[in-house]
Design a protein around this motif. Sequence first.
Motif, PDB file in Angstrom:
ATOM      1  N   TYR A 105       0.840  -1.197   0.000  1.00  0.00           N
ATOM      2  CA  TYR A 105       0.000   0.000   0.000  1.00  0.00           C
ATOM      3  C   TYR A 105       0.880   1.255   0.000  1.00  0.00           C
ATOM      4  O   TYR A 105       2.093   1.184   0.234  1.00  0.00           O
ATOM      5  CB  TYR A 105      -0.934  -0.001   1.218  1.00  0.00           C
ATOM      6  CG  TYR A 105      -0.219   0.071   2.553  1.00  0.00           C
ATOM      7  CD1 TYR A 105      -0.034   1.283   3.213  1.00  0.00           C
ATOM      8  CD2 TYR A 105       0.263  -1.092   3.165  1.00  0.00           C
ATOM      9  CE1 TYR A 105       0.616   1.349   4.429  1.00  0.00           C
ATOM     10  CE2 TYR A 105       0.912  -1.036   4.391  1.00  0.00           C
ATOM     11  CZ  TYR A 105       1.085   0.183   5.020  1.00  0.00           C
ATOM     12  OH  TYR A 105       1.740   0.245   6.226  1.00  0.00           O
ATOM     13  N   SER A 142      -5.721   7.957  -4.886  1.00  0.00           N
ATOM     14  CA  SER A 142      -6.102   6.550  -4.933  1.00  0.00           C
ATOM     15  C   SER A 142      -6.954   6.243  -6.160  1.00  0.00           C
ATOM     16  O   SER A 142      -6.718   5.261  -6.871  1.00  0.00           O
ATOM     17  CB  SER A 142      -6.866   6.174  -3.659  1.00  0.00           C
ATOM     18  OG  SER A 142      -7.317   4.835  -3.717  1.00  0.00           O
ATOM     19  N   ARG A 168      -6.028  -0.148 -10.967  1.00  0.00           N
ATOM     20  CA  ARG A 168      -5.519  -1.354 -10.309  1.00  0.00           C
ATOM     21  C   ARG A 168      -5.442  -2.544 -11.259  1.00  0.00           C
ATOM     22  O   ARG A 168      -4.537  -3.377 -11.150  1.00  0.00           O
ATOM     23  CB  ARG A 168      -6.401  -1.731  -9.111  1.00  0.00           C
ATOM     24  CG  ARG A 168      -5.927  -1.216  -7.755  1.00  0.00           C
ATOM     25  CD  ARG A 168      -6.207   0.226  -7.567  1.00  0.00           C
ATOM     26  NE  ARG A 168      -6.081   0.629  -6.161  1.00  0.00           N
ATOM     27  CZ  ARG A 168      -6.432   1.825  -5.722  1.00  0.00           C
ATOM     28  NH1 ARG A 168      -6.934   2.720  -6.556  1.00  0.00           N
ATOM     29  NH2 ARG A 168      -6.277   2.146  -4.450  1.00  0.00           N
ATOM     30  N   LYS A 169      -6.399  -2.656 -12.166  1.00  0.00           N
ATOM     31  CA  LYS A 169      -6.379  -3.789 -13.093  1.00  0.00           C
ATOM     32  C   LYS A 169      -5.127  -3.763 -13.949  1.00  0.00           C
ATOM     33  O   LYS A 169      -4.497  -4.798 -14.197  1.00  0.00           O
ATOM     34  CB  LYS A 169      -7.633  -3.774 -13.972  1.00  0.00           C
ATOM     35  CG  LYS A 169      -8.913  -4.123 -13.229  1.00  0.00           C
ATOM     36  CD  LYS A 169     -10.112  -4.175 -14.161  1.00  0.00           C
ATOM     37  CE  LYS A 169     -11.370  -4.551 -13.403  1.00  0.00           C
ATOM     38  NZ  LYS A 169     -12.562  -4.598 -14.296  1.00  0.00           N
ATOM     39  N   LEU A 184      -2.314  -2.292 -13.082  1.00  0.00           N
ATOM     40  CA  LEU A 184      -1.204  -2.569 -12.168  1.00  0.00           C
ATOM     41  C   LEU A 184      -1.046  -4.067 -11.950  1.00  0.00           C
ATOM     42  O   LEU A 184       0.059  -4.619 -12.065  1.00  0.00           O
ATOM     43  CB  LEU A 184      -1.451  -1.871 -10.830  1.00  0.00           C
ATOM     44  CG  LEU A 184      -0.493  -2.225  -9.675  1.00  0.00           C
ATOM     45  CD1 LEU A 184       0.925  -1.794 -10.011  1.00  0.00           C
ATOM     46  CD2 LEU A 184      -0.961  -1.585  -8.369  1.00  0.00           C
ATOM     47  N   ILE A 185      -2.156  -4.749 -11.661  1.00  0.00           N
ATOM     48  CA  ILE A 185      -2.123  -6.178 -11.347  1.00  0.00           C
ATOM     49  C   ILE A 185      -1.749  -7.012 -12.567  1.00  0.00           C
ATOM     50  O   ILE A 185      -0.891  -7.901 -12.495  1.00  0.00           O
ATOM     51  CB  ILE A 185      -3.492  -6.638 -10.791  1.00  0.00           C
ATOM     52  CG1 ILE A 185      -3.837  -5.910  -9.491  1.00  0.00           C
ATOM     53  CG2 ILE A 185      -3.498  -8.156 -10.585  1.00  0.00           C
ATOM     54  CD1 ILE A 185      -2.896  -6.146  -8.356  1.00  0.00           C
ATOM     55  N   GLN A 233      -5.720  -7.772  -6.236  1.00  0.00           N
ATOM     56  CA  GLN A 233      -5.985  -6.435  -5.745  1.00  0.00           C
ATOM     57  C   GLN A 233      -6.276  -6.465  -4.252  1.00  0.00           C
ATOM     58  O   GLN A 233      -7.021  -7.309  -3.760  1.00  0.00           O
ATOM     59  CB  GLN A 233      -7.190  -5.847  -6.489  1.00  0.00           C
ATOM     60  CG  GLN A 233      -7.507  -4.408  -6.127  1.00  0.00           C
ATOM     61  CD  GLN A 233      -8.605  -3.831  -7.000  1.00  0.00           C
ATOM     62  OE1 GLN A 233      -8.781  -4.272  -8.142  1.00  0.00           O
ATOM     63  NE2 GLN A 233      -9.342  -2.859  -6.490  1.00  0.00           N
ATOM     64  N   ASN A 242     -10.688   0.998  -5.437  1.00  0.00           N
ATOM     65  CA  ASN A 242     -10.873   0.866  -6.882  1.00  0.00           C
ATOM     66  C   ASN A 242     -10.632   2.190  -7.587  1.00  0.00           C
ATOM     67  O   ASN A 242     -10.866   3.256  -7.026  1.00  0.00           O
ATOM     68  CB  ASN A 242     -12.294   0.379  -7.195  1.00  0.00           C
ATOM     69  CG  ASN A 242     -12.508  -1.063  -6.791  1.00  0.00           C
ATOM     70  OD1 ASN A 242     -11.789  -1.951  -7.233  1.00  0.00           O
ATOM     71  ND2 ASN A 242     -13.497  -1.304  -5.936  1.00  0.00           N
ATOM     72  N   LEU A 282      -2.980  -1.265  -2.577  1.00  0.00           N
ATOM     73  CA  LEU A 282      -2.601  -1.580  -3.949  1.00  0.00           C
ATOM     74  C   LEU A 282      -2.843  -3.048  -4.274  1.00  0.00           C
ATOM     75  O   LEU A 282      -3.737  -3.381  -5.037  1.00  0.00           O
ATOM     76  CB  LEU A 282      -1.137  -1.206  -4.188  1.00  0.00           C
ATOM     77  CG  LEU A 282      -0.801   0.286  -4.072  1.00  0.00           C
ATOM     78  CD1 LEU A 282       0.695   0.511  -4.180  1.00  0.00           C
ATOM     79  CD2 LEU A 282      -1.550   1.090  -5.132  1.00  0.00           C
ATOM     80  N   TYR A 283      -2.054  -3.939  -3.673  1.00  0.00           N
ATOM     81  CA  TYR A 283      -2.237  -5.346  -4.016  1.00  0.00           C
ATOM     82  C   TYR A 283      -1.793  -6.263  -2.882  1.00  0.00           C
ATOM     83  O   TYR A 283      -1.076  -5.855  -1.971  1.00  0.00           O
ATOM     84  CB  TYR A 283      -1.475  -5.700  -5.301  1.00  0.00           C
ATOM     85  CG  TYR A 283       0.033  -5.666  -5.203  1.00  0.00           C
ATOM     86  CD1 TYR A 283       0.770  -6.808  -4.902  1.00  0.00           C
ATOM     87  CD2 TYR A 283       0.744  -4.488  -5.427  1.00  0.00           C
ATOM     88  CE1 TYR A 283       2.150  -6.788  -4.825  1.00  0.00           C
ATOM     89  CE2 TYR A 283       2.128  -4.450  -5.355  1.00  0.00           C
ATOM     90  CZ  TYR A 283       2.827  -5.608  -5.052  1.00  0.00           C
ATOM     91  OH  TYR A 283       4.199  -5.582  -4.970  1.00  0.00           O
TER      92      TYR A 283
END
Length: 539
Positions: A291, A312, A317-318, A320-321, A331, A359, A506-507
């Motif tokens: 995070y 944020s 995030r998608k 990033l992941i 996530q 998100n 974050l993940y």
Amino acid sequence: MKKVKIWLTTAATLLLGVALTACGNNNGAANKKHLNWMTNASISSLDPSKAVDLNTQQTIFNSFSGLVEPNGGNKVRLGVAKDYHISKDGKTYTFDLKHTKWSNGKDLTAQDFAYGIQRSADPKTASQEAYYMDHIVNYDAVSKEQAPVSSLGVKAVGKYKLQFKLTRPQPYFVNILTLPVFYPQLKSEVDKYGSSYGTTSDKMVYNGAFKVTKWNGTNDSWVLAKNPYYYDAKQTKLSTIKYTVIKDPQTALNEYQNGKIDQTYISGKQGYANYKNDKDFHLRKSYTVKYITMNAHAIPALNNKNIRQAMSAIINRKELINDVLGDGSIQARGMVPDTLAYRNGKDFNDVASVSSAVNGDAKRAQAQWKQGLKEMNMKSLHLTLTGGNDDTTKSMAEFLQSEWSKLPGMHVNVQLLPNTVSTSRFLHSQFQVHVAAWDPSISDPISPLNTKYTGNSMNTAKWSNANYDDLLDKSNNEDALKPAKRWDDLVNAQKVLLNDQAIIPLYQSAQGELIKHDIHGIRYYGNGPLWDFSKAYVK
């Protein structure tokens, strides 16, 4: 509030409480009793009082048995204890023990547990995990050398009964008993070896499924050999497990492909892509949550909630992941990792996550950013993002820098440092925004949530919220013996944290591994000792 522990590891952490199942069959290996295992770091000691790093704890976990053992999520199963009783006021725990033996054939008694715990609490032992005893009667005085260790609230009541007295209820007390500082120790062995106790495999006695052999204190290999005196030795199928330290991932992969080791880690995006469909591939989700922490004392603009929320919400995030990490990580849904704790069949984050905080939403981010700058009477914001200099953090930092540049007037400088330097600066609040991580060492939401409590040593951004503190205090005090209310306290605490965007989740990291598909019965945990070989076999 109890102290908490930081895990500063780059080693893999693994999926909780699931058994490895075969994807195929190798009849030629039906009688195989030996495994060759790799790890990326050596062990530091076999003294349970001094076990801190994961590799050491993993070896000790397989060579010792505590009162209880991890059983996935926030559950435990019985170890040396055959049952236990908790008093109505939650302050007395009484354990009845099985009749078991040490690896030298001597009876293991309740006094061995009492002695081992007292020794871990003794400041002269210098255990780094003794603080987990902070709820035990007289621990504070013992730790300050104001009272003898014999006054600690743990005692043998007869040969096979152990009793703990706590100063106040601790709902997760049974969970912390899985840690090595609560393991039994044989006083005659400690006295015999003195300062050399636990420094080599032959200066130690064991009570677990295996004994450690062939470790001289400095070598990068050792062997776990079946302990015939283990209380459940009939269920231990393996004769030996040879550990070898291999620090280079490519060397380890070559050794695996040449049949010299039975398991290896898979690193990074390319490794995951190459092996995710292999029959030997397994993906282990850890409890480590990555995070962004924001230091409003260094950058006053970060006091503005709209600015924090915009930072944020602008993060995809998608992307990033899937595109930046690409290693099977998932996530993050909060400060608490998925699968850490359940109630009534629901994961903690099923009820404690806040969608808007975890998100991305570019349109909302732009509106919040504009409003935040207006409230702060600013037209731009300059920040420095810090973190470790490993490849994963580097890729992620560059991605965040690009994402945040989509906010008009946002300028981000990236400063990546050696992990030891980065960690030191984080612990001393010498950062503006920082890539942080938390891996809870006990299976209870209180562990990660405690890190944001006002005054906690890990709350280095110094975020403070009275409602948040009150909820954690309630969970530890008036609701400590009310499981449903305590659960709600912790759920609501994380919601406070996320609604205020005190962190930017974050993940939750994952680790790919190759394990020979004829190996069965290994148990894995997302934190703590990781591997349990006591029921493993090859078929």
